[in-house]
Scaffold this motif. Structure first.
Motif, PDB file in Angstrom:
ATOM      1  N   ARG A   1     -30.286  35.369 156.231  1.00 50.91           N
ATOM      2  CA  ARG A   1     -31.184  34.236 156.524  1.00 50.91           C
ATOM      3  C   ARG A   1     -31.257  33.985 158.021  1.00 50.91           C
ATOM      4  NH1 ARG A   1     -28.794  29.632 152.921  1.00 50.91           N
ATOM      5  NH2 ARG A   1     -30.131  28.343 154.257  1.00 50.91           N
ATOM      6  N   ALA A   2     -30.101  34.052 158.707  1.00 47.55           N
ATOM      7  CA  ALA A   2     -30.090  33.832 160.146  1.00 47.55           C
ATOM      8  C   ALA A   2     -30.838  34.944 160.884  1.00 47.55           C
ATOM      9  CB  ALA A   2     -28.653  33.714 160.644  1.00 47.55           C
ATOM     10  N   LEU A   3     -30.594  36.193 160.482  1.00 44.10           N
ATOM     11  CA  LEU A   3     -31.293  37.314 161.114  1.00 44.10           C
ATOM     12  C   LEU A   3     -32.787  37.277 160.832  1.00 44.10           C
ATOM     13  CD1 LEU A   3     -28.724  40.168 160.422  1.00 44.10           C
ATOM     14  CD2 LEU A   3     -29.255  39.128 162.641  1.00 44.10           C
ATOM     15  N   GLY A   4     -33.163  36.612 159.722  1.00 45.27           N
ATOM     16  CA  GLY A   4     -34.575  36.485 159.372  1.00 45.27           C
ATOM     17  C   GLY A   4     -35.272  35.335 160.071  1.00 45.27           C
ATOM     18  N   GLY A   5     -34.561  34.665 160.974  1.00 44.09           N
ATOM     19  CA  GLY A   5     -35.189  33.601 161.758  1.00 44.09           C
ATOM     20  C   GLY A   5     -34.952  32.208 161.235  1.00 44.09           C
ATOM     21  N   GLN A   6     -34.131  32.056 160.200  1.00 44.84           N
ATOM     22  CA  GLN A   6     -33.866  30.740 159.637  1.00 44.84           C
ATOM     23  C   GLN A   6     -32.500  30.222 160.100  1.00 44.84           C
ATOM     24  OE1 GLN A   6     -34.554  30.439 155.370  1.00 44.84           O
ATOM     25  NE2 GLN A   6     -35.612  32.404 155.408  1.00 44.84           N
ATOM     26  N   VAL A   7     -32.331  28.903 159.958  1.00 43.91           N
ATOM     27  CA  VAL A   7     -31.032  28.288 160.207  1.00 43.91           C
ATOM     28  C   VAL A   7     -30.347  28.094 158.860  1.00 43.91           C
ATOM     29  CG1 VAL A   7     -29.804  26.266 161.075  1.00 43.91           C
ATOM     30  CG2 VAL A   7     -31.814  27.130 162.305  1.00 43.91           C
TER      31      VAL A   7
ATOM     32  N   ARG B   1     -27.423  30.697 163.016  1.00 48.19           N
ATOM     33  CA  ARG B   1     -28.824  30.707 163.476  1.00 48.19           C
ATOM     34  C   ARG B   1     -29.081  31.942 164.343  1.00 48.19           C
ATOM     35  NH1 ARG B   1     -29.939  25.350 165.800  1.00 48.19           N
ATOM     36  NH2 ARG B   1     -28.640  24.677 164.059  1.00 48.19           N
ATOM     37  N   PRO B   2     -30.349  32.399 164.408  1.00 46.54           N
ATOM     38  CA  PRO B   2     -30.663  33.601 165.192  1.00 46.54           C
ATOM     39  C   PRO B   2     -30.542  33.323 166.685  1.00 46.54           C
ATOM     40  CG  PRO B   2     -32.673  32.584 164.378  1.00 46.54           C
ATOM     41  CD  PRO B   2     -31.542  31.836 163.751  1.00 46.54           C
TER      42      PRO B   2
END
Length: 470
Positions: free
Chosen positions: A186-192, A213-214
């Protein structure tokens, strides 16, 4: 703490020191165990603002912050096997900040003692960046930067202290490792991704609020994940304890309610069965009818025994400090006083009212009745009674509230003896009856002897002596 001596009178160390003395870059040695300086060349002395080596070695480093102690401990562990670490440090010689880029490794003295060796170069860092770096080092929040594979590339002292290694992977932090990959993705996908998870630390399992987070790695430019962790174990455990206590209390309340209802629904009809069957046995019935009444009474007694055993067994599991009401002594009704006794019986069950009035009337006691607590209060306020027999579970106003209201009446009418006559006889319930001013408790189903003994005790008692303050 002790001051540091050079300890460099050995040939090999002396040779190395002379070589370092000739260098233009600052080099110094620091003992992370004893928190003492060991050596510094001339550029290092200038960096530290010391006039001589003795001046530097005489300084007291024992008051370092916990964050700096944790950082030096981390460096000692990381470089123990020959590795080198290159990172930024800010020092405060003579109270003024000096920031350098330092290559840090472990150097062993002649006696085998490991110390940290710093080879430093000045770093051009503005004031805001220096403050940010110091805040990062001293915060209690665990901060770690991971690459896209979940391998750590940086951790602050708080994170190192919690996991004991700067290379502790993302997945290894989770008591349930299967939770790690969804958060990382999720973090690597741009989400927190913010989750409360159970973490495995060097101090055991702890509850952490994790915020992933990213972020772009400022060194490589690659996508990474910044993980912020806050230890909230005390708060979570307090909440869990509160939930468990509330659950236990709810179970206890539900059980007590069940026992109260079962006791009322079973003992109330048994009161009429046993009472009237006992009266029939003493009346002028044909032989067969008397035998049949006795069989009815015996069957009712067996059923009552089963009910009592069920209630008593389950009551033992309830969390209470229950005290039984005083036992009623065996006292016979005085004949001279019998005709003067006036009893008010409050009960919503017509069979119970008929039974009690029949029993008391056969002994010359004047017994009037009320069908609920409100009627009972009105009757208590409007006439003088020698005794009030009070049911508990009634519509309109229950026996507890009626007793409170009667105890608030002025004069002797507020001091009349009140005896609970009820199927609700759990320990905590008996305590409640006593607390509102009831003098005694008679459990349903009642038998004739118990009822008459109770009336004999309380109906001839001086109202002032038996009064209970409201």
């Amino acid at each position: 703490m002790g001051r540091m001596g050079t300890g460099f009178d050995q040939t090999e160390s002396a040779t190395r020191m002379r070589a370092w003395d000739a260098l233009k870059r600052p080099i110094w040695l620091f003992d992370p165990i004893n928190l003492t300086g060991v050596y510094a060349n001339a550029p290092a002395l200038a960096l530290w603002g010391a006039r001589t080596l003795e001046d530097l070695l005489a300084r007291d480093f024992s008051q370092l912050s916990e964050a700096v102690k944790a950082r030096t401990d981390r460096l000692a562990k990381v470089t123990a096997n020959g590795e080198e670490v290159y990172e930024r440090w800010t020092f405060y010689p003579n109270g003024q900040p000096v920031t350098v880029q330092a290559l840090i490794s472990t150097y062993r003295l002649e006696d085998g003692r490991p110390v940290l060796m710093f080879e430093a170069a000045p770093a051009d860092v503005d004031a805001e960046e220096r403050r940010a770096a110091e805040a990062l080092r001293h915060t209690s929040t665990l901060i770690t930067l991971f690459d896209a594979e979940g391998a750590p590339v940086f951790c602050n002292p708080a994170a190192f202290a919690a996991y004991g290694s700067p290379s502790h992977p993302f997945e290894a932090r989770f008591a349930r490792p299967e939770l790690s990959q969804p958060i990382l993705k999720r973090a690597l996908g741009g989400q927190v991704a913010s989750e409360l998870v159970e973490a495995v630390t060097v101090h055991g399992r702890r509850w952490h609020n994790m915020d992933a987070r990213p972020v772009t790695d400022p060194v490589t430019g690659a996508l990474g994940v910044l993980l912020n962790e806050r230890d909230v174990t005390e708060r979570v455990e307090a909440q869990q304890a509160q939930v468990a206590a509330e659950r236990e209390a709810a179970v206890a309340r539900a059980r007590e309610h069940f026992l109260t209802e079962m006791s009322h629904e079973l003992r109330t009809p048994l009161n009429a069965v046993l009472g009237f069957s006992e009266l029939l046995q003493g009346s002028d019935l044909p032989g067969a009818a008397t035998s049949q009444a006795a069989r009815i009474h015996a069957a009712g007694q067996r059923l009552l025994t089963v009910v009592n055993q069920m209630i008593d067994r389950n009551e033992g599991d309830l969390p209470t400090v229950a005290a039984p009401c005083p036992a009623v002594p065996a006292v016979a009704m005085p004949e001279a006083a019998a005709g003067a006794v006036r009893v008010l019986y409050v009960d919503d069950n017509d069979s119970n009212r008929l039974l009690v009035t029949t029993i008391l009337g056969s002994q010359g006691v004047v017994c009037e009745t009320a069908e609920d607590g409100a009627q009972g209060l009105e009757a208590a306020a409007g006439a003088d009674w020698d005794l009030i027999l009070m049911d508990i579970q009634m519509p309109v106003m229950d026996g507890v509230e009626a007793t409170r209201a009667i105890r608030a009446l002025p004069g002797l009418r507020g001091c009349v003896p009140i005896v609970a006559v009820t199927a609700n006889t759990l320990g905590a319930q008996r305590d409640l009856y006593a607390s509102v001013g009831m003098n005694d408790c008679l459990a349903k189903p009642v038998n004739i002897a118990q009822l008459m003994e109770t009336v004999a005790v309380w109906a001839i008692t001086d109202p002032n002596a038996g009064a209970v303050a409201a």
